[in-house]
Design a protein around this motif. Structure first.
Motif, PDB file in Angstrom:
ATOM      1  N   ASN A   1      54.653  38.440 -32.594  1.00  0.00           N
ATOM      2  CA  ASN A   1      54.249  38.956 -33.904  1.00  0.00           C
ATOM      3  C   ASN A   1      53.229  38.012 -34.542  1.00  0.00           C
ATOM      4  OD1 ASN A   1      56.372  41.296 -34.604  1.00  0.00           O
ATOM      5  ND2 ASN A   1      57.471  39.622 -33.574  1.00  0.00           N
ATOM      6  N   PRO A   2      52.019  37.951 -33.991  1.00  0.00           N
ATOM      7  CA  PRO A   2      51.040  36.968 -34.464  1.00  0.00           C
ATOM      8  C   PRO A   2      50.539  37.221 -35.883  1.00  0.00           C
ATOM      9  CG  PRO A   2      50.039  38.491 -32.893  1.00  0.00           C
ATOM     10  CD  PRO A   2      51.508  38.750 -32.862  1.00  0.00           C
ATOM     11  N   ASP A   3      50.788  38.431 -36.421  1.00  0.00           N
ATOM     12  CA  ASP A   3      50.303  38.749 -37.764  1.00  0.00           C
ATOM     13  C   ASP A   3      51.294  38.411 -38.867  1.00  0.00           C
ATOM     14  OD1 ASP A   3      52.026  40.704 -36.795  1.00  0.00           O
ATOM     15  OD2 ASP A   3      51.137  42.290 -38.032  1.00  0.00           O
ATOM     16  N   ILE A   4      52.523  38.052 -38.525  1.00  0.00           N
ATOM     17  CA  ILE A   4      53.526  37.740 -39.541  1.00  0.00           C
ATOM     18  C   ILE A   4      53.087  36.515 -40.339  1.00  0.00           C
ATOM     19  CG2 ILE A   4      55.875  36.852 -39.893  1.00  0.00           C
ATOM     20  CD1 ILE A   4      55.887  39.792 -39.365  1.00  0.00           C
ATOM     21  N   GLU A   5      53.095  36.658 -41.666  1.00  0.00           N
ATOM     22  CA  GLU A   5      52.652  35.557 -42.524  1.00  0.00           C
ATOM     23  C   GLU A   5      53.799  34.821 -43.198  1.00  0.00           C
ATOM     24  OE1 GLU A   5      49.591  36.583 -45.274  1.00  0.00           O
ATOM     25  OE2 GLU A   5      48.417  37.713 -43.809  1.00  0.00           O
ATOM     26  N   ALA A   6      54.933  35.504 -43.407  1.00  0.00           N
ATOM     27  CA  ALA A   6      56.029  34.886 -44.144  1.00  0.00           C
ATOM     28  C   ALA A   6      57.353  35.480 -43.682  1.00  0.00           C
ATOM     29  CB  ALA A   6      55.848  35.094 -45.645  1.00  0.00           C
ATOM     30  N   VAL A   7      58.435  34.770 -43.995  1.00  0.00           N
ATOM     31  CA  VAL A   7      59.778  35.185 -43.573  1.00  0.00           C
ATOM     32  C   VAL A   7      60.735  35.026 -44.746  1.00  0.00           C
ATOM     33  CG1 VAL A   7      61.658  34.822 -41.933  1.00  0.00           C
ATOM     34  CG2 VAL A   7      59.284  34.419 -41.209  1.00  0.00           C
TER      35      VAL A   7
ATOM     36  N   GLU B   1      56.606  27.381 -41.161  1.00  0.00           N
ATOM     37  CA  GLU B   1      57.885  26.728 -41.446  1.00  0.00           C
ATOM     38  C   GLU B   1      59.028  27.248 -40.576  1.00  0.00           C
ATOM     39  OE1 GLU B   1      58.488  25.819 -45.915  1.00  0.00           O
ATOM     40  OE2 GLU B   1      57.293  27.670 -45.895  1.00  0.00           O
ATOM     41  N   LEU B   2      58.806  28.346 -39.855  1.00  0.00           N
ATOM     42  CA  LEU B   2      59.906  28.987 -39.143  1.00  0.00           C
ATOM     43  C   LEU B   2      60.485  28.089 -38.046  1.00  0.00           C
ATOM     44  CD1 LEU B   2      61.581  31.601 -38.919  1.00  0.00           C
ATOM     45  CD2 LEU B   2      59.944  32.388 -37.191  1.00  0.00           C
ATOM     46  N   ALA B   3      59.625  27.422 -37.302  1.00  0.00           N
ATOM     47  CA  ALA B   3      60.116  26.574 -36.213  1.00  0.00           C
ATOM     48  C   ALA B   3      61.036  25.477 -36.741  1.00  0.00           C
ATOM     49  CB  ALA B   3      58.936  25.971 -35.450  1.00  0.00           C
ATOM     50  N   SER B   4      60.662  24.857 -37.844  1.00  0.00           N
ATOM     51  CA  SER B   4      61.504  23.788 -38.395  1.00  0.00           C
ATOM     52  C   SER B   4      62.837  24.328 -38.890  1.00  0.00           C
ATOM     53  CB  SER B   4      60.772  23.059 -39.518  1.00  0.00           C
ATOM     54  OG  SER B   4      60.580  23.908 -40.636  1.00  0.00           O
ATOM     55  N   LEU B   5      62.853  25.591 -39.337  1.00  0.00           N
ATOM     56  CA  LEU B   5      64.113  26.216 -39.763  1.00  0.00           C
ATOM     57  C   LEU B   5      65.094  26.265 -38.597  1.00  0.00           C
ATOM     58  CD1 LEU B   5      65.447  27.870 -42.182  1.00  0.00           C
ATOM     59  CD2 LEU B   5      64.731  29.890 -40.921  1.00  0.00           C
TER      60      LEU B   5
ATOM     61  N   LYS C   1      64.899  24.323 -35.892  1.00  0.00           N
ATOM     62  CA  LYS C   1      65.162  22.984 -35.376  1.00  0.00           C
ATOM     63  C   LYS C   1      66.109  22.187 -36.270  1.00  0.00           C
ATOM     64  CE  LYS C   1      60.747  21.865 -34.865  1.00  0.00           C
ATOM     65  NZ  LYS C   1      59.534  21.073 -34.510  1.00  0.00           N
ATOM     66  N   SER C   2      65.972  22.349 -37.577  1.00  0.00           N
ATOM     67  CA  SER C   2      66.688  21.461 -38.501  1.00  0.00           C
ATOM     68  C   SER C   2      67.463  22.185 -39.591  1.00  0.00           C
ATOM     69  CB  SER C   2      65.698  20.501 -39.170  1.00  0.00           C
ATOM     70  OG  SER C   2      64.946  19.798 -38.208  1.00  0.00           O
ATOM     71  N   GLY C   3      67.427  23.518 -39.597  1.00  0.00           N
ATOM     72  CA  GLY C   3      68.072  24.233 -40.682  1.00  0.00           C
ATOM     73  C   GLY C   3      67.295  24.073 -41.982  1.00  0.00           C
ATOM     74  N   ARG C   4      67.915  24.473 -43.090  1.00  0.00           N
ATOM     75  CA  ARG C   4      67.240  24.382 -44.390  1.00  0.00           C
ATOM     76  C   ARG C   4      68.268  24.015 -45.441  1.00  0.00           C
ATOM     77  NH1 ARG C   4      61.595  25.651 -45.459  1.00  0.00           N
ATOM     78  NH2 ARG C   4      61.370  25.543 -47.718  1.00  0.00           N
ATOM     79  N   HIS C   5      67.984  22.970 -46.198  1.00  0.00           N
ATOM     80  CA  HIS C   5      68.900  22.593 -47.265  1.00  0.00           C
ATOM     81  C   HIS C   5      68.893  23.658 -48.358  1.00  0.00           C
ATOM     82  CE1 HIS C   5      68.597  18.363 -45.648  1.00  0.00           C
ATOM     83  NE2 HIS C   5      69.890  18.530 -45.804  1.00  0.00           N
ATOM     84  N   MET C   6      70.103  24.033 -48.783  1.00  0.00           N
ATOM     85  CA  MET C   6      70.265  24.953 -49.912  1.00  0.00           C
ATOM     86  C   MET C   6      71.415  24.453 -50.770  1.00  0.00           C
ATOM     87  SD  MET C   6      69.674  28.848 -48.618  1.00  0.00           S
ATOM     88  CE  MET C   6      68.138  29.399 -47.873  1.00  0.00           C
TER      89      MET C   6
END
Length: 462
Positions: free
Chosen positions: A21-27, A47-51, A53-58
């Motif tokens: 999906n090369p056109d996807i701009e955001a998630v 930012e998706l790859a880091s999500l 790899k490391s999750g996301r603080h919330m």
């Protein structure tokens, strides 16, 4: 630095998605709270790859919010914890492209974990996963599907400040008739539903039969039966989001209130459930039709025995309680029957091999993760204690009258849930505390609100 992902999601999944999906701009990254509301963030493509790899603080408080997004301090998830961050991780298989978005976007579901990688036990999806695992330890696997009933309404209220059915998106017609099972009536909304089906396909959801339901502007979509109940709950949550987005794109409002129109039936979220053993055999299926297995009878018995104290899960909001009325297709008792829509627990007609129970009390406003959690725990309770469901109801189940054990209003349901040892065990202590505290806070908000009805009834009369 890559942190081990406790959810089982892999970087390879994200990389494959981005390549396809090369056109996807955001998630959109979505974590679902006790009300089933998706809360989170929109991240950019890079930012998706880091999500993964490391999750996301919330913040931990994200699971301690009421229906308005306000903190509920009684959950213990706000200042008691210093409103610190935990880590959200993507759920494997939930990264999907969204349909009809500009610019092109995707979404992924998340679950919350402690910083040490253990499950955050006020996350509704974790509560359901726990019940699935308990059944697995007993050699059983639950399968199921939800039905989605909803209204398509005009964006504006009528002259009496009441909701009104939306005009057809095809040609602008509006019908105030019930139109139940009218196929021709469906045609006026086909452009919208075509987009719903396209979006569902992108999401890997098999949305199936479309029905014009039992009220003006009311519809139903059925979902394909899943061998994974977690997936079934994900499907329902995602399909609600799809319907809401596509309705908005077509200029109408998708309504998932349990009872938006007082004169007509409300919207349910019936849950169909069965159990498979390790050999893949449906243990609810009888050898001869109608000669019920002990397993399905005990499951029904467990559901009946725990229904009253669990009603807050099935009817979680003030509006939910307006749905329950005589001959409304919403149950007023704990009764069970076969091929009978006047009861709370129905064994549908059909192939013995597909034998299942349809749990009918829940409104479409309920959280499917918590509904499935509670139903599975009730089934386990019934089987463990070999509970007899009592006699089958035949004919008009409403003629039996209301069950005295069942709560009749929201406040009584909150009290019953708060004092329920079963529900505390079913949801887990933390999820139970969070859910009941949120509902009590919402009840207090509603009870102190001076409404238009107050003025209509009392302004010139008392």
């Amino acid at each position: 630095m890559t942190t081990p992902c406790p959810s089982g999601a892999t970087l390879a999944e994200a990389e494959a998605f981005l390549e396809a999906n090369p056109d996807i701009e955001a998630v959109d990254i979505l974590l679902h709270d006790s009300n089933g509301i998706g809360r989170g963030k929109i991240i950019r493509r890079h930012e998706l790859a880091s999500l993964y790899k490391s999750g996301r603080h919330m913040p931990i408080s994200i699971l301690g919010l009421d229906i308005c997004g306000e903190d509920v301090h009684e959950t213990g998830l706000i200042w008691d914890q210093g409103d610190g961050d935990l880590r959200a991780w993507p759920i494997p298989g939930t990264l999907k492209r969204l349909h009809n978005t500009t610019p092109p976007r995707a979404e992924v579901f998340m679950s919350l974990y402690e910083l040490d990688g253990s499950r955050m036990t006020s996350d509704p999806r974790h509560a359901l996963a726990r019940q699935v695992e308990l059944l697995a330890s007993e050699g059983l696997k639950p399968a199921g599907a939800f039905e989605l009933e909803f209204f398509l309404l005009a964006n504006e209220l009528d002259a009496d400040d009441k909701a009104q059915p939306a005009r057809d998106v095809l040609d602008g017609r509006r019908s105030h008739k019930t139109e139940v099972y009218s196929v021709d009536h469906l045609h006026g909304m086909l452009p919208l539903f075509s987009d719903v089906y396209k979006a569902a396909e992108l999401a890997g959801i098999r949305a199936e039969t479309l029905i014009s339901e039992y009220a003006p502007g009311q519809y139903e979509l059925t979902l394909h039966y899943r061998e994974d109940v977690l997936q079934a709950a994900d499907d329902l949550i995602r399909l609600k989001r799809i319907v809401r987005a596509q309705a908005r794109a077509h200029g109408v409002t998708a309504c998932f209130m349990a009872k938006p129109v007082e004169e007509y039936a409300g919207s349910g979220m019936h849950f169909h459930v069965s159990l498979q053993n390790r050999d893949g055999r449906n243990v609810f299926a009888e050898e001869e039709e109608g000669n019920w297995t002990e397993t399905i009878l005990h499951a029904l018995g467990g559901m009946r025995d725990t229904m009253a104290e669990s009603m807050l899960v099935f009817a979680p909001h003030a509006n939910s309680w307006r749905r329950f009325a005589n001959q409304s297709y919403a149950p007023v008792s704990t009764n069970w029957g076969v091929n009978n829509r006047s009861v709370a627990l129905r064994i549908p007609a059909g192939d013995i091999r597909a034998r299942r129970i349809e749990h009918r009390p829940s409104g479409v406003d309920a959280n499917p993760y918590l509904v499935a959690t509670t139903v599975l725990a009730a089934i386990r309770h019934g089987m463990k204690n070999r509970i007899d469901p009592g006699p089958e109801t035949t004919g008009n189940g409403y003629a039996e009258g209301e069950d005295d054990r069942m709560p009749r209003d929201w406040r009584t349901a909150i009290d019953a849930a708060r004092n329920s040892a079963f529900l505390k065990d079913a949801l887990g202590e933390d999820m139970h505390r969070t859910f009941v505290a949120v509902k009590a806070a919402e009840y207090a908000r509603v009870s102190r609100t001076v409404s238009k009805l107050d003025f209509d009834l009392y302004l010139h009369t008392v």
